[in-house]
Design a protein around this motif. Structure first.
Motif, PDB file in Angstrom:
ATOM      1  N   VAL A  83      -6.645  -2.153  11.940  1.00 41.20           N
ATOM      2  CA  VAL A  83      -5.920  -0.885  12.044  1.00 41.20           C
ATOM      3  C   VAL A  83      -6.897   0.286  11.964  1.00 41.20           C
ATOM      4  O   VAL A  83      -6.875   1.194  12.788  1.00 41.20           O
ATOM      5  N   GLN A 115      -5.422  12.383   2.355  1.00 43.22           N
ATOM      6  CA  GLN A 115      -4.713  13.495   3.003  1.00 43.22           C
ATOM      7  C   GLN A 115      -5.272  14.854   2.577  1.00 43.22           C
ATOM      8  O   GLN A 115      -5.082  15.827   3.289  1.00 43.22           O
ATOM      9  N   ASP A 120      -3.705  14.641   8.574  1.00 44.53           N
ATOM     10  CA  ASP A 120      -2.883  13.744   9.380  1.00 44.53           C
ATOM     11  C   ASP A 120      -3.508  12.356   9.521  1.00 44.53           C
ATOM     12  O   ASP A 120      -3.236  11.661  10.493  1.00 44.53           O
ATOM     13  N   THR A 121      -4.337  11.947   8.552  1.00 43.18           N
ATOM     14  CA  THR A 121      -4.922  10.615   8.671  1.00 43.18           C
ATOM     15  C   THR A 121      -3.874   9.552   8.365  1.00 43.18           C
ATOM     16  O   THR A 121      -2.959   9.766   7.567  1.00 43.18           O
ATOM     17  N   ALA A 122      -4.036   8.388   8.998  1.00 46.50           N
ATOM     18  CA  ALA A 122      -3.106   7.276   8.758  1.00 46.50           C
ATOM     19  C   ALA A 122      -3.462   6.500   7.509  1.00 46.50           C
ATOM     20  O   ALA A 122      -2.709   5.645   7.070  1.00 46.50           O
ATOM     21  N   MET A 123      -4.625   6.789   6.927  1.00 46.60           N
ATOM     22  CA  MET A 123      -5.011   6.061   5.711  1.00 46.60           C
ATOM     23  C   MET A 123      -4.115   6.484   4.557  1.00 46.60           C
ATOM     24  O   MET A 123      -4.002   7.666   4.242  1.00 46.60           O
ATOM     25  N   PRO A 124      -3.448   5.516   3.917  1.00 45.68           N
ATOM     26  CA  PRO A 124      -2.493   5.893   2.866  1.00 45.68           C
ATOM     27  C   PRO A 124      -3.176   6.291   1.568  1.00 45.68           C
ATOM     28  O   PRO A 124      -4.280   5.862   1.268  1.00 45.68           O
ATOM     29  N   ASP A 125      -2.487   7.128   0.822  1.00 49.36           N
ATOM     30  CA  ASP A 125      -2.926   7.526  -0.517  1.00 49.36           C
ATOM     31  C   ASP A 125      -2.483   6.429  -1.476  1.00 49.36           C
ATOM     32  O   ASP A 125      -1.289   6.240  -1.697  1.00 49.36           O
TER      33      ASP A 125
ATOM     34  N   ARG B 232       1.079  -0.681  -1.807  1.00 50.99           N
ATOM     35  CA  ARG B 232       1.112   0.267  -0.706  1.00 50.99           C
ATOM     36  C   ARG B 232       0.059  -0.037   0.368  1.00 50.99           C
ATOM     37  O   ARG B 232       0.348   0.050   1.560  1.00 50.99           O
ATOM     38  N   PRO B 258       1.193   8.947  11.600  1.00 53.65           N
ATOM     39  CA  PRO B 258       0.760   8.741  10.210  1.00 53.65           C
ATOM     40  C   PRO B 258       1.656   9.348   9.140  1.00 53.65           C
ATOM     41  O   PRO B 258       1.985   8.650   8.171  1.00 53.65           O
ATOM     42  N   PRO B 259       2.091  10.622   9.255  1.00 51.17           N
ATOM     43  CA  PRO B 259       2.978  11.140   8.190  1.00 51.17           C
ATOM     44  C   PRO B 259       4.274  10.342   8.077  1.00 51.17           C
ATOM     45  O   PRO B 259       4.769  10.110   6.964  1.00 51.17           O
ATOM     46  N   LEU B 261       4.587   7.163   8.773  1.00 52.38           N
ATOM     47  CA  LEU B 261       4.213   5.893   8.130  1.00 52.38           C
ATOM     48  C   LEU B 261       4.175   6.051   6.610  1.00 52.38           C
ATOM     49  O   LEU B 261       4.737   5.238   5.869  1.00 52.38           O
ATOM     50  N   HIS B 262       3.536   7.121   6.134  1.00 55.72           N
ATOM     51  CA  HIS B 262       3.431   7.306   4.691  1.00 55.72           C
ATOM     52  C   HIS B 262       4.798   7.521   4.047  1.00 55.72           C
ATOM     53  O   HIS B 262       5.089   6.982   2.983  1.00 55.72           O
TER      54      HIS B 262
END
Lengths: 144, 272
Positions: A83, A115, A120-125, B232, B258-259, B261-262
């Motif tokens: 991903v 973030q 707008d990154t897809a990497m989650p927090d 997560r 992405p937003p 998705l989160h």
């Protein structure tokens, strides 16, 4: 002519000598094991990259626990996600997220709240704490 | 730690049948002195008796537990759909559907009704065979991971068995009966296309059985009907590209904004 007071070959106490030697070898082995156990911190410290204060060994375990390999390909860690970008040579990269210099502080901030650096990154927090982020940053810097 | 025992009463029934057969065979052979079948019948009777005694001895604990333990009245229908498990709980006319995590009350007998082809299962403590109706007892609370192996067609799956103490199980049961609340983020679940395959009771109800029911997904320990923890990081990777995590996964890749998705991941975490 036979020299006086010296035993012939068959008179040497070979068994006794072997016994004493093997005891010595075992003692030496135990000594080395104990020494390596005492100094085990120093071995991981020698792996720590310059400019990083985290523990790479702990960081490696954390990377697996937080689930990083489910999106990034990381050497010797399963699964091999595709991903996000592969982290195989993360220590040699110049930039993080194509924007920030690949240094300890930026990597730590990036892992803690992606973030905050790139909205707008897809990497989650992942709610990574400061200590965990420092350890993971140190581990990622060892990947060269 | 848990010790799960399936009551393999079928073995005991087979043993009783073997004893009955051996008695009949002995009587028959004694009544026919001089018959060449006499010695063979005696041999068969001896082997049947030995088998019967062995199976009863090996099943002794199961038989005792089945006689001693109280019945919970819970019936769990297990359906193997693709590579995941649909679990339908039934008790006193109340029923709900969940997936992949088999919750049982510890110390009581539950009825497992496996409606797919029989499968051999190994848990940490006992061998159990799933297929048709069988009784199942978890003696003490704990979490166990059963390995389910079928030779033909070859498959190898895991089923997580969670044995809760009775009050915890009641709480879990009452919670599972409850549908999920509709909140602002639940629109994302529908608009992202998840509801084409997944059901969240109270939000997106389509009586399809394509994919696991997610009504109380946040309370599950693992995702993907495998050993992946429900955190997560794993969940995000699973939603976007499940094939990297599970070979042969039927869930399509979801390249969500992405937003979105989160928010979706946060919403799924709230489904408790």
């Amino acid at each position: 002519m036979r020299r006086a007071n010296l035993p012939t070959a068959h008179e040497y106490h070979l068994g006794g000598c072997l016994f004493i030697c093997s005891a010595g070898v075992i003692l030496l082995g135990i000594f080395i094991l104990v020494l390596s156990f005492i100094t085990r911190e120093d071995w991981t410290a020698s792996l720590r990259p310059v400019g990083y204060i985290g523990d790479p060994a702990r960081g490696r375990a954390l990377v697996s626990m937080y689930g990083c390999p489910s999106c990034h390909t990381i050497p010797d860690q399963a699964p091999h996600g595709a991903v996000g970008p592969p982290l195989e040579q993360m220590g040699s990269r110049s930039y993080i997220a194509g924007r920030f210099p690949n240094e300890e502080i930026w990597m730590t901030l990036w892992l803690e709240h992606p973030q905050n650096l790139k909205r707008d990154t897809a990497m989650p927090d992942l709610n990574v704490g400061r200590r965990d982020a420092l350890d993971m940053a140190a581990y990622l810097a060892t990947l060269r | 730690m848990q010790s799960s025992v399936s009551c393999r009463m079928r073995f005991a029934v087979a043993a009783i049948a073997a004893i009955a057969w051996s008695i009949i065979a002995l009587r028959w052979s004694i009544s026919r002195r001089g018959s060449p079948w006499r010695h063979r019948a005696v041999m068969v009777a001896i082997i049947a008796l030995a088998a019967a005694i062995l199976s009863i001895v090996s099943d002794w604990r199961s038989i005792q537990l089945r006689l001693r333990m109280p019945r919970s009245g819970v019936t769990i229908h297990i359906d193997e759909i693709g590579d995941w498990w649909r679990l339908t709980y039934e008790r006193d006319g109340m029923a709900f559907v969940t997936a992949n995590e088999l919750h049982v009350p510890a110390g009581t007998i539950v009825t497992l009704d496996c409606r797919s082809r029989p499968v051999g299962a190994w848990s940490a403590h006992d061998f159990l065979s799933l297929g048709g109706r069988s009784s199942f007892i978890a003696e003490t609370p704990g979490v166990d991971r059963a390995l389910l192996i079928r030779l033909f067609p070859p498959s190898r799956r895991h089923l997580r068995i969670v044995a809760d103490p009775a009050p915890d199980f009641e709480r879990w049961f009452a919670n599972e009966l409850r549908p999920a609340a509709t909140v602002a983020a639940s629109d994302l679940f529908v608009s992202s296309g998840c509801s084409y395959c997944h059901v969240i009771r109270g939000v997106a109800e389509d009586p399809s059985t394509i994919a696991p029911d997610l009504t109380h997904f946040g309370a599950r320990r693992t995702i993907g009907a495998m050993d992946m923890p429900n955190r997560r990081g794993f969940l995000s990777g699973w939603i976007v590209d499940s094939h990297a995590l599970k070979h042969g996964s039927e869930m399509p890749d979801n390249r969500l904004n992405p937003p979105v998705l989160h928010k979706l991941v946060s919403y799924l975490e709230t489904l408790r």
